[in-house]
Design an enzyme around this catalytic site. Sequence first.
Site, short mmCIF file in Angstrom:
data_model
loop_
_atom_site.label_atom_id
_atom_site.label_comp_id
_atom_site.label_asym_id
_atom_site.label_seq_id
_atom_site.Cartn_x
_atom_site.Cartn_y
_atom_site.Cartn_z
N ARG A 78 0.93 -1.27 0.07
CA ARG A 78 -0.07 -0.05 0.17
C ARG A 78 0.92 1.10 -0.10
O ARG A 78 1.98 1.29 0.75
CB ARG A 78 -0.94 -0.14 1.45
CG ARG A 78 -1.94 -0.97 1.38
CD ARG A 78 -2.94 -0.93 2.45
NE ARG A 78 -2.33 -1.10 3.62
CZ ARG A 78 -1.78 -0.48 4.44
NH1 ARG A 78 -1.55 0.69 4.22
NH2 ARG A 78 -1.08 -1.01 5.61
N TYR A 206 -1.37 -3.36 -7.10
CA TYR A 206 -1.24 -4.20 -5.56
C TYR A 206 -2.51 -4.24 -4.89
O TYR A 206 -3.45 -3.37 -4.74
CB TYR A 206 -0.28 -3.37 -4.79
CG TYR A 206 -0.19 -3.92 -3.34
CD1 TYR A 206 0.23 -5.30 -3.09
CD2 TYR A 206 -0.69 -3.40 -2.31
CE1 TYR A 206 0.17 -5.83 -1.96
CE2 TYR A 206 -0.80 -3.82 -1.23
CZ TYR A 206 -0.17 -5.25 -0.85
OH TYR A 206 -0.38 -5.53 0.44
N LYS A 215 -9.79 -2.39 1.84
CA LYS A 215 -9.35 -1.28 2.53
C LYS A 215 -10.05 0.11 2.33
O LYS A 215 -10.34 0.74 3.06
CB LYS A 215 -7.97 -0.99 2.44
CG LYS A 215 -7.01 -2.00 2.89
CD LYS A 215 -7.13 -2.52 4.18
CE LYS A 215 -6.21 -3.54 4.62
NZ LYS A 215 -6.44 -4.09 6.08
N HIS A 235 -10.35 -2.32 11.76
CA HIS A 235 -9.31 -3.19 11.13
C HIS A 235 -9.18 -4.27 12.32
O HIS A 235 -7.87 -4.19 13.21
CB HIS A 235 -7.93 -2.28 11.03
CG HIS A 235 -7.17 -2.95 10.40
ND1 HIS A 235 -5.72 -2.42 10.15
CD2 HIS A 235 -6.89 -3.81 9.43
CE1 HIS A 235 -5.09 -3.30 9.35
NE2 HIS A 235 -5.70 -4.16 8.97
N SER A 257 -0.99 -3.61 10.35
CA SER A 257 -0.56 -4.61 9.17
C SER A 257 0.34 -5.46 9.57
O SER A 257 1.16 -4.98 10.00
CB SER A 257 -0.68 -3.73 7.92
OG SER A 257 -1.77 -2.88 7.77
N CYS A 259 0.83 -7.78 11.64
CA CYS A 259 1.33 -8.02 12.97
C CYS A 259 0.67 -9.47 13.67
O CYS A 259 0.71 -9.56 14.67
CB CYS A 259 1.03 -6.90 13.70
SG CYS A 259 1.96 -5.40 13.67
N ASP A 284 -9.28 -9.78 9.12
CA ASP A 284 -8.67 -8.58 9.12
C ASP A 284 -9.65 -7.22 9.13
O ASP A 284 -9.25 -6.06 9.67
CB ASP A 284 -8.22 -8.38 7.47
CG ASP A 284 -7.51 -7.16 7.09
OD1 ASP A 284 -6.51 -7.07 7.92
OD2 ASP A 284 -7.61 -6.58 6.04
N ARG A 376 1.88 -12.04 -1.04
CA ARG A 376 0.47 -12.42 -0.40
C ARG A 376 0.15 -13.65 -0.88
O ARG A 376 0.10 -13.93 -2.25
CB ARG A 376 -0.51 -11.12 -0.74
CG ARG A 376 0.03 -9.79 0.05
CD ARG A 376 -0.55 -9.74 1.39
NE ARG A 376 0.02 -8.68 1.98
CZ ARG A 376 -0.72 -8.05 3.08
NH1 ARG A 376 -1.82 -8.58 3.45
NH2 ARG A 376 -0.26 -6.94 3.53
C1 OXD Z 1 -3.10 -4.64 5.44
C2 OXD Z 1 -3.66 -5.61 4.72
O1 OXD Z 1 -2.19 -3.91 4.68
O2 OXD Z 1 -4.77 -6.49 5.33
O3 OXD Z 1 -3.43 -4.24 6.46
O4 OXD Z 1 -3.35 -6.14 3.62
MN MN Z 2 -4.99 -5.49 7.17
#
Ligand code: OXD
Ligand code: MN
Length: 593
Positions: A78, A206, A215, A235, A257, A259, A284, A376
């Site tokens: 991102r 992306y 998002k 989130h 993100s 984590c 998420d 990913r």
């Molecule tokens: C993020 C995702 O960047 O979930 O938070 O992809």
């Molecule tokens: Mn996320």
Amino acid sequence: MSSATLGNRNTNHKAIVAWIEETAKACQPDRIFWCDGSAREREALIAEGVKQGVLIKLNQEKWPGCYYHRSNPNDVARVEQCTFICTESPEEAGPTNNWAPPREMYQKLGGLLAGSMRHRTMYVIPYLMGPPGSPLTKMGVELTDSVYVALNMGVMTRMGQVAYDHLGDRDHFNRGIHTMLDVNPDRRFICHFPQDNTIISVGSAYGGNVLLGKKCLALRIGSYLGRKEGWMAEHMLILGVESPAGEKTFVAAAFPSACGKTNFAMLIPPAHFKGWKIWTVGDDICWMKPGADGRLYAINPENGYFGVVPGTNSKSNPNAMKSIARDTFFTNVALTPDFDIWWEGKDGPAPSQCLDWRGNPWTPASKEKAAHPNSRFTAPMRNNPALASEVDDPNGVPISAIIFGGRRAATMPLVFEAFNWAHGVYVGATMGSEMTAAAVGGLGQVRRDPMAMLPFAGYNMGDYFAHWLHMRKRIARPPRIFHVNWFRKDEQGNFLWPGYGENMRVLKWIVDRCHGRVGASEGPLGWMPRVEDFDFTNVREFGAEQFAKVQAINPEEWKRELVSQNELFVSLHATVPKELIFERELLVSRLMP
Ligand code: OXD
Ligand code: MN
């Protein structure tokens, strides 16, 4: 419509058709492809992706239904600096967002969109965020010139006729336009127009920038709509904890993100917790709304997982390994000569040779990573053996605990519980975390990431805090609020807590607190488990001494922490609610010797 042909148009919704015609006139695609979300269509789109060279078929014996994608090396995460919230005034977007006046931005984007889909196909993707029939569910239509986006949206959302059926003849749908242009970072803009329920994303391919349901709609536009309509877009992962007696307790947890939300959402309890089971609702995003019984109810608006690959293996996350075993798209991992894939942290040895995420030859002697750290998987949630049976329930699940957490090498203990909702909002608002590869820049630095929403709140962060505080008045039986940190280290840089499945022990204390059946002691940060309240039997090399270390409150670290927390409040001074200033004062006095 001029050059484009309509093909298999599958809706008569007047506003949708008119907007598609208008967009096609501007972007001038050669062809319009109306997605219906069927398995047959998926096959056709995959064949098209393979023909275009966007997808590579993986070894189908090892990876049935799985395909490989390599993104442009300038387009792997991102890009927060290219992400804009275009509200009427800059104050509405607030200091944590990039802002641009809507008219100006529409004009600029209009120039970029003009003729942008010439010689290409425009895919029309009708989709739902949320289970059909839920009052929380939102309908969106994404128009994109990327077959990769069409396929990935098919995994991440409920796509096709189901979306038109949910909308009926109502007019409340999200308009999303995505065009790749030449994937040039200088012409990359991810723009949100919350007042128009519209998203326009150009110059990227992306996932986080282009799978517009995720998002962009579910968090940025969603948070804006949530404030207006009286609900919350967060989130957060959602999981259910089932006890051996069959009691189910649902919790939502916000971590920044990359984590470990996916790992936590799919946790497998260690052998010691015989009969306990964790069910995944979402990994998420969480939309929450007060229910008739006074509790807060949550849905997962998504239908798939867009997870970070490196580090995923049968020890760290067995359920993720099963989730990605079939019908999954892999982006920017490494490709072996027999069309197998590899990534750092995968089970087994590294291949003796492969192509790295850029397509360059790689061997174990190479200095560079084989898989990009933000590579990913896009996997259907229905592959997850621990998928909660409630995931399609339009009413959602009742949330008993909200957990905030960051990646902190120091300062933050393993777990504590906030004194009440307002204190919990303060704890979430002042969350900090070391930056990860999910966004471009700043790797490893601690930054304030309120409620893990810094890159995702679609309006002024101070007003977002006020919305949280206000929601308390609408929830008669609010969830308890906790803070966790799995990542604390000792002076030698070793993790103080084993993490992964052992996090069940922390979760168990949290669940028991929610049901009022375990003790705690009152400390300056909140309620903390006493050594007798916390079950660490059979955790290797972990005893009372280690527990004291991982829970320690170090005055010097907290002096620095308070200064850093205040920097965020200073930057938000115009809108930060007074309740949070008072909470800060209380915390300072509790921490004073
Ligand atoms: C993020 C995702 O960047 O979930 O938070 O992809
Ligand atoms: Mn996320």
